[in-house]
Design an enzyme around this catalytic site. Structure first.
Site, PDB file in Angstrom:
ATOM      1  N   TYR A 138     -12.348  -9.398  -1.507  1.00 34.98           N
ATOM      2  CA  TYR A 138     -13.016  -8.108  -1.339  1.00 34.98           C
ATOM      3  C   TYR A 138     -14.499  -8.340  -1.045  1.00 34.98           C
ATOM      4  O   TYR A 138     -15.134  -9.165  -1.690  1.00 34.98           O
ATOM      5  CB  TYR A 138     -12.917  -7.266  -2.611  1.00 34.98           C
ATOM      6  CG  TYR A 138     -11.553  -6.755  -2.978  1.00 34.98           C
ATOM      7  CD1 TYR A 138     -10.385  -7.330  -2.474  1.00 34.98           C
ATOM      8  CD2 TYR A 138     -11.412  -5.686  -3.862  1.00 34.98           C
ATOM      9  CE1 TYR A 138      -9.140  -6.855  -2.832  1.00 34.98           C
ATOM     10  CE2 TYR A 138     -10.163  -5.207  -4.233  1.00 34.98           C
ATOM     11  CZ  TYR A 138      -9.036  -5.798  -3.713  1.00 34.98           C
ATOM     12  OH  TYR A 138      -7.798  -5.331  -4.068  1.00 34.98           O
ATOM     13  N   HIS A 182     -15.537   3.589 -14.119  1.00 32.44           N
ATOM     14  CA  HIS A 182     -15.360   2.761 -12.925  1.00 32.44           C
ATOM     15  C   HIS A 182     -16.634   1.986 -12.592  1.00 32.44           C
ATOM     16  O   HIS A 182     -16.657   1.194 -11.656  1.00 32.44           O
ATOM     17  CB  HIS A 182     -14.958   3.678 -11.757  1.00 32.44           C
ATOM     18  CG  HIS A 182     -14.533   2.972 -10.521  1.00 32.44           C
ATOM     19  ND1 HIS A 182     -15.287   2.982  -9.366  1.00 32.44           N
ATOM     20  CD2 HIS A 182     -13.434   2.227 -10.240  1.00 32.44           C
ATOM     21  CE1 HIS A 182     -14.668   2.289  -8.423  1.00 32.44           C
ATOM     22  NE2 HIS A 182     -13.548   1.820  -8.924  1.00 32.44           N
ATOM     23  N   ASN A 186       0.826  -1.211   0.000  1.00 31.63           N
ATOM     24  CA  ASN A 186       0.000   0.000   0.000  1.00 31.63           C
ATOM     25  C   ASN A 186       0.855   1.253   0.000  1.00 31.63           C
ATOM     26  O   ASN A 186       0.586   2.221  -0.725  1.00 31.63           O
ATOM     27  CB  ASN A 186      -0.904   0.016   1.235  1.00 31.63           C
ATOM     28  CG  ASN A 186      -2.018  -1.003   1.174  1.00 31.63           C
ATOM     29  OD1 ASN A 186      -2.279  -1.603   0.132  1.00 31.63           O
ATOM     30  ND2 ASN A 186      -2.689  -1.207   2.297  1.00 31.63           N
ATOM     31  N   ARG A 224      -5.445   2.443 -12.962  1.00 29.63           N
ATOM     32  CA  ARG A 224      -4.061   2.579 -12.506  1.00 29.63           C
ATOM     33  C   ARG A 224      -3.447   1.246 -12.082  1.00 29.63           C
ATOM     34  O   ARG A 224      -4.026   0.486 -11.324  1.00 29.63           O
ATOM     35  CB  ARG A 224      -3.978   3.576 -11.345  1.00 29.63           C
ATOM     36  CG  ARG A 224      -2.544   3.827 -10.878  1.00 29.63           C
ATOM     37  CD  ARG A 224      -2.467   4.876  -9.811  1.00 29.63           C
ATOM     38  NE  ARG A 224      -2.636   6.211 -10.356  1.00 29.63           N
ATOM     39  CZ  ARG A 224      -3.491   7.109  -9.867  1.00 29.63           C
ATOM     40  NH1 ARG A 224      -4.268   6.793  -8.860  1.00 29.63           N
ATOM     41  NH2 ARG A 224      -3.572   8.310 -10.396  1.00 29.63           N
ATOM     42  N   ARG A 236     -13.955   2.453   5.493  1.00 29.56           N
ATOM     43  CA  ARG A 236     -12.728   1.679   5.715  1.00 29.56           C
ATOM     44  C   ARG A 236     -11.490   2.556   5.670  1.00 29.56           C
ATOM     45  O   ARG A 236     -10.588   2.416   6.483  1.00 29.56           O
ATOM     46  CB  ARG A 236     -12.604   0.575   4.656  1.00 29.56           C
ATOM     47  CG  ARG A 236     -11.221  -0.071   4.618  1.00 29.56           C
ATOM     48  CD  ARG A 236     -11.160  -1.213   3.641  1.00 29.56           C
ATOM     49  NE  ARG A 236     -11.554  -0.865   2.293  1.00 29.56           N
ATOM     50  CZ  ARG A 236     -10.740  -0.295   1.392  1.00 29.56           C
ATOM     51  NH1 ARG A 236      -9.507   0.025   1.717  1.00 29.56           N
ATOM     52  NH2 ARG A 236     -11.167  -0.039   0.172  1.00 29.56           N
TER      53      ARG A 236
END
EC number: 2.7.4.1
Length: 721
Positions: free
Chosen positions: A472, A439, A54, A409, A568
């Protein structure tokens, strides 16, 4: 408590968290999972690795963008916490270094714990003579041939070192002078080597191996000094869409350019002893001293992913208990297409399997009654079964239209590959929208049924990625609602042609309408609360950054509306501030699964309005992306969503509440432990087992369900124990 609207200035910077610092705090919550006593040892190590992965992306994109602004002399503060680019860079470096130090401290503690299981991280000189001989042989055979020492002098300029590459700086005494060289470690060789001796397994890092045998690269010279370093480069480069004749070619140019962007971070082995070499490296790379990170352990801890994978075969009891996604409760053993003609079907991944979504496209490709398939793709897996089905559908003569977002990305290269493959198969491929990222998650299947065309629409919150769908948490609905089907057709026509913005029946689409609809719904909730006193808003998302909507939430709080936010990641809103946000609570859930679904709920005096979306409440989602917000009108599905948010708000194991200062704290109460993710896994398994029992019943026999008790009532009873 109700406050007079407009009593306080809701735009003051002290009411906001800076976007970048809030993200760092989220990543620290990821790191906290490496401390959670309930997580198995190898999973704790995985969280160490996720933290590093990350942070790499954060520096490549967010920090790089800020540093570009500083270089250009741009000093305008951002619009929430009112920090200039330089102030943000300074604050980021201070906080990031603190968190990285904590990360390495925890990494070293966990390495000590690994020794209890006969796994020993060590350096070459710590191996026994027999193992050292094996290591030397392996070095000569499998590592040495791949290495190229790059001298640095008047005839050998400083080499182009790839982004995130691992390198060894070497000082050599050539008798005439002390010269320097760099050895870049190839990314395709293993990052670590393992050797067994007795009951123990020894793990040696490849950079330590190369350093130990470095003289093989510089025969005839004396190696004086070495240290390992790693460069993180700017990957936030501009894709020049205007005037690009072929966006595929432009993306490929961009990918090459990204490998050698300017350096934004320099990580160095904390044992480095030659300050002159380091100063020279800092000057050559044109980084500031605050960009240098001295690390107390191996650089790039993402290698742990591979280490855990290697160790999990032997130590599988130190990983999470395996979970297999179950049959969706809304689907059961029914045929998906037949059931969709009767009612909406709801999916909650990964508690419920993603396989029906894969089958949705696969069956459409196989069915001779299918006329057309249209789908948006943002991120897909390397061997995507959905791509395979779309290709097969086109090859069978079906009309297949696919929007592949080339600007996703770090998935650009993957998506360029898929776009070409789909085109070769005969699909109509759209590369995206100029200056916008598509998206949205939508798939449309048109079939001829009984002589008429029927449209089936899947709308979701997450990607059409069968791999990440196991990690996810996302939601989706398949519907044959005629108004949504008409909207879906218009949406794809808008994407594929030059049509003006369509008028939709039910879908709400960014960059045009989502922000306005949110503001309108919040305004209506304020009015309803002032009249009835029961205003309530619940929102679940990944990040909240959009100032216009934050200000509107502040207004709602001042009016007395109860607001519960499950966020989150980034949250630029500070809750619990008297007179501003005292009626807002913010909880972040970080656990085994990555929370990714987006849900928006407005009480509306009992006439509830519930939406699912691909969009977070971020400025980029409101104005720079093509997103879909869609209503949930099925009462049973709506109830499941409300119960789900109530469940997450009751999570006292993985929930962290944000205080009025922007700090996060674990929930502390005397109620029975509740991990919402574990609870949902257990519930899905129970349903799967019950479904098998039903299937095993002889035909015609009545089946009595033991699951009639209200879901949330069971939760509340368990919490009172």
């Amino acid at each position: 408590m109700q406050t007079q609207l407009g009593e306080n200035d809701i735009s003051l910077p002290q009411y906001y968290n800076n976007r970048e610092l809030s993200w760092l705090d989220f990543n620290y919550r990821v790191l906290q999972e490496a401390y959670d006593k309930n997580n198995p040892l190898l999973e704790k190590l995985n969280f160490i690795s996720i933290f590093s992965s990350n942070l790499d992306e954060f520096f490549m994109v967010r920090v790089a963008g800020l540093k570009d602004q500083v270089k250009m002399g741009y000093d305008k503060p951002e619009n929430k916490a009112q920090m200039t680019p330089q102030e943000q860079v300074d604050a980021i470096q201070e906080k990031a270094k603190k968190y990285v130090d904590t990360q390495y401290e925890r990494y070293n503690e966990l390495m000590i714990e690994l020794k209890d299981y006969e796994i020993v991280m060590c350096e070459p000189h710590e191996l026994s003579e027999p193992l050292l001989s094996k290591l030397e042989r392996d070095f000569k055979l499998t590592i040495l041939p791949t290495l190229t020492p790059l001298g640095i002098d008047a005839y050998h300029p400083f080499p182009k070192l790839n982004n995130k590459s691992l390198n060894i700086f070497v000082d050599i005494d050539t008798e005439d002078a002390i010269n320097s060289a760099i050895v870049q470690i190839p990314s395709l060789i293993p990052r670590f080597l393992t050797y067994n001796e007795g009951a123990k397994q020894y793990v040696v890092m490849v950079e330590d191996v190369i350093t130990y045998f470095i003289n093989y690269l510089f025969t005839g010279y004396e190696v004086l000094n070495t240290f390992t370093f790693r460069i993180t480069r700017n990957a936030d480069l501009t894709i020049h869409e205007d005037g690009a004749e072929d966006l595929l070619i432009e993306i490929e140019r961009f990918l090459k350019e990204r490998k050698s962007g300017s350096a934004v971070r320099l990580e160095v082995d904390g044992r480095t002893e030659n300050p002159d070499d380091l100063d020279w490296l800092i000057e050559t790379l044109e980084v500031d001293k605050q960009d240098v990170y001295f690390l107390n352990g191996p650089l790039d801890l993402t290698f742990i992913f591979g280490l855990v994978d290697h160790l999990s075969h032997k130590l599988n009891y130190l990983t999470y208990e395996k979970y297999s996604p179950q049959i969706p409760r809304s689907l059961g053993n029914n045929n998906l297409y037949e059931l969709a003609l009767k009612r909406d079907i709801f999916f909650h991944h990964p508690y419920e399997s993603f396989e029906p979504i894969v089958d949705f496209i696969r069956e459409a490709a196989d069915d001779p009654n299918t006329i057309a398939i249209k789908q948006t793709l943002y991120r897909v897996s390397k061997d995507s079964p959905i791509i395979k089905s779309l290709k097969e559908a086109a090859e069978k003569g079906k009309q297949v239209t696919v929007l592949v977002e080339l600007k996703a990305r770090f998935d650009e290269e993957n998506n360029v590959h898929w776009a070409r493959m789909l085109e070769d198969a005969g699909c109509h491929v759209i590369y995206g929208m100029t200056h916008l990222k598509t998206h949205s998650k939508i798939a449309l299947v048109v079939k001829r049924i009984g002589g008429e065309l029927t449209s089936f629409v899947h709308l979701g919150t997450g990607n059409y990625n069968d791999k990440t769908a196991k990690l996810y948490t996302d939601m989706g609905i398949i519907t044959t609602n005629e108004q949504i089907a008409e909207d879906a057709i218009n949406f794809f026509n808008y994407l594929s042609g030059y049509s003006v913005k369509p008028e939709y029946n039910k879908l709400i689409v960014a960059p045009f309408d989502i922000r306005d609809v949110f503001i309108d719904r919040i305004d209506k909730e304020i009015s309803s609360h002032l009249q009835h006193g029961n205003g309530k808003i619940m929102m679940k998302m990944n990040s909240l950054t959009d100032k216009a909507i934050i200000e509107k939430l502040f207004e709602a709080s001042q009016a007395g509306v109860k607001i519960q936010l499950i966020i989150r990641g980034i949250c630029c809103l500070k809750p619990g501030i008297p007179g501003i946000s005292e009626n807002i609570e913010v909880v972040s859930i970080v656990g085994r699964l990555l929370e990714h679904s987006r849900i928006y709920y407005f009480h509306n005096n009992g006439d509830e309005r519930i939406y699912l979306s691909s969009a977070d409440v971020m400025t980029r989602n409101m104005i720079k992306r093509v997103e879909i917000l869609f209503p949930v009108e099925d009462k049973e599905i709506g109830k499941r969503l409300v119960d789900f948010m109530d469940l997450q708000l009751s999570d006292n194991q993985k929930g962290r509440y944000q205080d009025e200062h922007g700090h996060y704290h674990y929930v502390e109460n005397n109620l029975s432990p509740l991990n919402s993710q574990v609870y949902l896994m257990q519930e899905a398994i129970k349903y799967g087992q019950e479904l098998k029992k039903r299937s095993a019943q002889p035909s015609g026999m009545p089946v009595v369900s033991k699951r009639r008790a209200n879901w949330m009532n069971r939760i509340r009873r368990s919490l009172k124990k």
